[in-house]
Design a protein around this motif. Sequence first.
Motif, PDB file in Angstrom:
ATOM      1  N   GLY A  71       0.782  -1.234   0.000  1.00 48.52           N
ATOM      2  CA  GLY A  71       0.000   0.000   0.000  1.00 48.52           C
ATOM      3  C   GLY A  71       0.810   1.278   0.000  1.00 48.52           C
ATOM      4  O   GLY A  71       0.269   2.349  -0.223  1.00 48.52           O
ATOM      5  N   SER A  72       2.122   1.170   0.240  1.00 46.20           N
ATOM      6  CA  SER A  72       2.957   2.372   0.200  1.00 46.20           C
ATOM      7  C   SER A  72       3.708   2.436  -1.115  1.00 46.20           C
ATOM      8  O   SER A  72       4.240   1.425  -1.587  1.00 46.20           O
ATOM      9  CB  SER A  72       3.965   2.369   1.353  1.00 46.20           C
ATOM     10  OG  SER A  72       4.942   3.378   1.133  1.00 46.20           O
ATOM     11  N   SER A  73       3.795   3.630  -1.690  1.00 48.35           N
ATOM     12  CA  SER A  73       4.507   3.788  -2.960  1.00 48.35           C
ATOM     13  C   SER A  73       5.987   3.472  -2.822  1.00 48.35           C
ATOM     14  O   SER A  73       6.659   3.174  -3.806  1.00 48.35           O
ATOM     15  CB  SER A  73       4.348   5.221  -3.469  1.00 48.35           C
ATOM     16  OG  SER A  73       5.012   6.127  -2.602  1.00 48.35           O
ATOM     17  N   LEU A  74       6.503   3.524  -1.599  1.00 51.91           N
ATOM     18  CA  LEU A  74       7.935   3.296  -1.409  1.00 51.91           C
ATOM     19  C   LEU A  74       8.293   1.805  -1.460  1.00 51.91           C
ATOM     20  O   LEU A  74       9.432   1.449  -1.759  1.00 51.91           O
ATOM     21  CB  LEU A  74       8.409   3.877  -0.067  1.00 51.91           C
ATOM     22  CG  LEU A  74       8.834   5.354  -0.078  1.00 51.91           C
ATOM     23  CD1 LEU A  74       7.755   6.248  -0.611  1.00 51.91           C
ATOM     24  CD2 LEU A  74       9.266   5.797   1.303  1.00 51.91           C
ATOM     25  N   ILE A  95       3.936   7.385   2.625  1.00 51.22           N
ATOM     26  CA  ILE A  95       4.199   6.993   4.012  1.00 51.22           C
ATOM     27  C   ILE A  95       4.310   5.465   4.091  1.00 51.22           C
ATOM     28  O   ILE A  95       3.511   4.754   3.481  1.00 51.22           O
ATOM     29  CB  ILE A  95       3.048   7.463   4.933  1.00 51.22           C
ATOM     30  CG1 ILE A  95       2.849   8.974   4.827  1.00 51.22           C
ATOM     31  CG2 ILE A  95       3.306   7.037   6.380  1.00 51.22           C
ATOM     32  CD1 ILE A  95       4.016   9.793   5.252  1.00 51.22           C
ATOM     33  N   VAL A  96       5.296   4.985   4.823  1.00 51.10           N
ATOM     34  CA  VAL A  96       5.366   3.564   5.176  1.00 51.10           C
ATOM     35  C   VAL A  96       4.993   3.477   6.652  1.00 51.10           C
ATOM     36  O   VAL A  96       5.807   3.813   7.509  1.00 51.10           O
ATOM     37  CB  VAL A  96       6.781   2.984   4.967  1.00 51.10           C
ATOM     38  CG1 VAL A  96       6.801   1.502   5.324  1.00 51.10           C
ATOM     39  CG2 VAL A  96       7.238   3.186   3.537  1.00 51.10           C
ATOM     40  N   SER A 130       3.043  15.005   8.822  1.00 57.08           N
ATOM     41  CA  SER A 130       2.221  13.938   8.235  1.00 57.08           C
ATOM     42  C   SER A 130       2.640  12.536   8.647  1.00 57.08           C
ATOM     43  O   SER A 130       2.003  11.571   8.266  1.00 57.08           O
ATOM     44  CB  SER A 130       2.263  14.049   6.705  1.00 57.08           C
ATOM     45  OG  SER A 130       3.595  13.902   6.257  1.00 57.08           O
ATOM     46  N   VAL A 131       3.698  12.410   9.408  1.00 56.51           N
ATOM     47  CA  VAL A 131       4.192  11.085   9.758  1.00 56.51           C
ATOM     48  C   VAL A 131       4.074  10.896  11.277  1.00 56.51           C
ATOM     49  O   VAL A 131       4.856  11.460  12.037  1.00 56.51           O
ATOM     50  CB  VAL A 131       5.666  10.914   9.313  1.00 56.51           C
ATOM     51  CG1 VAL A 131       6.122   9.488   9.531  1.00 56.51           C
ATOM     52  CG2 VAL A 131       5.828  11.323   7.861  1.00 56.51           C
ATOM     53  N   PRO A 132       3.119  10.081  11.720  1.00 55.07           N
ATOM     54  CA  PRO A 132       2.912  10.007  13.176  1.00 55.07           C
ATOM     55  C   PRO A 132       4.117   9.454  13.930  1.00 55.07           C
ATOM     56  O   PRO A 132       4.348   9.861  15.067  1.00 55.07           O
ATOM     57  CB  PRO A 132       1.687   9.090  13.312  1.00 55.07           C
ATOM     58  CG  PRO A 132       1.550   8.373  12.002  1.00 55.07           C
ATOM     59  CD  PRO A 132       2.103   9.291  10.976  1.00 55.07           C
ATOM     60  N   ASP A 133       4.896   8.572  13.278  1.00 54.34           N
ATOM     61  CA  ASP A 133       6.047   8.050  14.020  1.00 54.34           C
ATOM     62  C   ASP A 133       7.297   8.914  13.807  1.00 54.34           C
ATOM     63  O   ASP A 133       8.428   8.422  13.746  1.00 54.34           O
ATOM     64  CB  ASP A 133       6.308   6.559  13.752  1.00 54.34           C
ATOM     65  CG  ASP A 133       6.501   6.197  12.296  1.00 54.34           C
ATOM     66  OD1 ASP A 133       6.231   7.052  11.429  1.00 54.34           O
ATOM     67  OD2 ASP A 133       6.915   5.056  12.027  1.00 54.34           O
TER      68      ASP A 133
ATOM     69  N   TYR B 153      -3.391   5.543  10.513  1.00 56.61           N
ATOM     70  CA  TYR B 153      -3.122   4.482   9.534  1.00 56.61           C
ATOM     71  C   TYR B 153      -3.660   3.131   9.998  1.00 56.61           C
ATOM     72  O   TYR B 153      -4.135   2.341   9.193  1.00 56.61           O
ATOM     73  CB  TYR B 153      -1.619   4.384   9.243  1.00 56.61           C
ATOM     74  CG  TYR B 153      -1.103   5.595   8.500  1.00 56.61           C
ATOM     75  CD1 TYR B 153      -1.109   5.632   7.110  1.00 56.61           C
ATOM     76  CD2 TYR B 153      -0.674   6.728   9.184  1.00 56.61           C
ATOM     77  CE1 TYR B 153      -0.681   6.748   6.416  1.00 56.61           C
ATOM     78  CE2 TYR B 153      -0.243   7.861   8.503  1.00 56.61           C
ATOM     79  CZ  TYR B 153      -0.248   7.863   7.122  1.00 56.61           C
ATOM     80  OH  TYR B 153       0.160   8.972   6.449  1.00 56.61           O
ATOM     81  N   ALA B 154      -3.532   2.869  11.297  1.00 52.89           N
ATOM     82  CA  ALA B 154      -3.941   1.564  11.832  1.00 52.89           C
ATOM     83  C   ALA B 154      -5.423   1.557  12.164  1.00 52.89           C
ATOM     84  O   ALA B 154      -6.101   2.590  12.140  1.00 52.89           O
ATOM     85  CB  ALA B 154      -3.126   1.239  13.075  1.00 52.89           C
ATOM     86  N   HIS B 155      -5.926   0.376  12.500  1.00 51.57           N
ATOM     87  CA  HIS B 155      -7.290   0.224  13.015  1.00 51.57           C
ATOM     88  C   HIS B 155      -7.458   1.143  14.234  1.00 51.57           C
ATOM     89  O   HIS B 155      -6.575   1.204  15.089  1.00 51.57           O
ATOM     90  CB  HIS B 155      -7.491  -1.243  13.417  1.00 51.57           C
ATOM     91  CG  HIS B 155      -8.905  -1.604  13.697  1.00 51.57           C
ATOM     92  ND1 HIS B 155      -9.587  -1.147  14.814  1.00 51.57           N
ATOM     93  CD2 HIS B 155      -9.788  -2.374  13.026  1.00 51.57           C
ATOM     94  CE1 HIS B 155     -10.817  -1.627  14.813  1.00 51.57           C
ATOM     95  NE2 HIS B 155     -10.964  -2.370  13.728  1.00 51.57           N
TER      96      HIS B 155
END
Lengths: 226, 226
Positions: A71-74, A95-96, A130-133, B153-155
């Motif tokens: 699901g990630s383009s990367l 995003i991964v 945009s990247v939660p982690d 992103y997750a459930h």
Amino acid sequence: MPKIVAIVSGGMDSVTMAHQLKEQGHDLHLLSVDYGQRHRKEHRFAAAAAERLGAVHQVADLSAMGALLRGSSLTDPTVDVPEQTWTGYGESPNIVPNRNALLLSVAFAVAVAEKAQAVAIGIMADDTVSVPDSTPAFLESFIAMERIATAGYAHPDLDLLAPLSGLGKKDVVTLGERLGVPWTETWTCLRGQDDHCARCAACWERQEAFTAAGVQDPTIYQEHQS
Amino acid sequence: MPKIVAIVSGGMDSVTMAHQLKEQGHDLHLLSVDYGQRHRKEHRFAAAAAERLGAVHQVADLSAMGALLRGSSLTDPTVDVPEQTWTGYGESPNIVPNRNALLLSVAFAVAVAEKAQAVAIGIMADDTVSVPDSTPAFLESFIAMERIATAGYAHPDLDLLAPLSGLGKKDVVTLGERLGVPWTETWTCLRGQDDHCARCAACWERQEAFTAAGVQDPTIYQEHQS
């Protein structure tokens, strides 16, 4: 100075971070992680940084993860890297999910084996949008978890450093210029072809950062047919 | 019932957990992680469990991590698997520091890709004695971190399950017997040879658990020269 396992992809942020840590006198151990990304050629630039800085460089081959990270383009060959467009939180195909948690778990395992005091990651302020982690809350939560996970095995003062976390991309260019980072020895493009594509989100940010910092961009970009 | 990514090594604990989750009616996705362990043959038993239970089975090939995880008998060819001896906290060469954090990071990345609601891991009570990344405090810390890391992103109800965490090894045998786990279709021995060695710490625990549970041990053990 303490030994640091620094996650260095070969991009401009992580390479600048490595130069900064070297200037501060740390004993550097550079770690690149192949998680199946299209642009794994970035690791050759991490290796070049290690050679310049007199540091060890390891690549952790987790390339088989790519097939699991659908699901990630990367990492998913069925998902194209889009031309740069603004997408809201939770919407970018670039995003991964959980990537930084995965990279950091690998790095902390290496830190224990190498008896390092800290792990460093080149997250910068713009990443948190945009990247939660990549958020400060994530980083705090992660080191708290690792202190429990590795208790009795890791360095007693185990820490997680994100020295660029207060900087925007423009500031990274300014810092890297001061540190003498050879920009052509860094890789940004998500497409991972011969030259930077100039049109994916990462290339867009790279170009904007040079312009904003007032630094000449020496990157070779592909010529596009109009 | 929600979809669960279950980390199943092929050992008696994780295979019993998979049978239990199946009995509870969950949509099961079994995940084995090759982190370069000597006893990676255990994955063939995870695959057998998946086939019995009608579940998907994936192996994440992180085997190259083995070379980075120096100092553990499970991953470092220069460190022998010792005969079973009591070792105190932080002293066992059979520990791979940060292993569970690494396995869980992989599993949560898969959980996002698979749109699963939970990750399950077969940690049981006895594990917490000597392995810091098996304690309840670790598990609580880990899921707190993952809720931040994968937000958006997750459930939305993402969870981490450790359904055996209240059980001792004896209780796992009792539970597995009730569930009809075919014990010869599980693997425990850290040496990973043709038959179980009967003398490493893991084989020792396996034998003790059958005896304590009053269940006949059908495992084929190597014959040793006296």
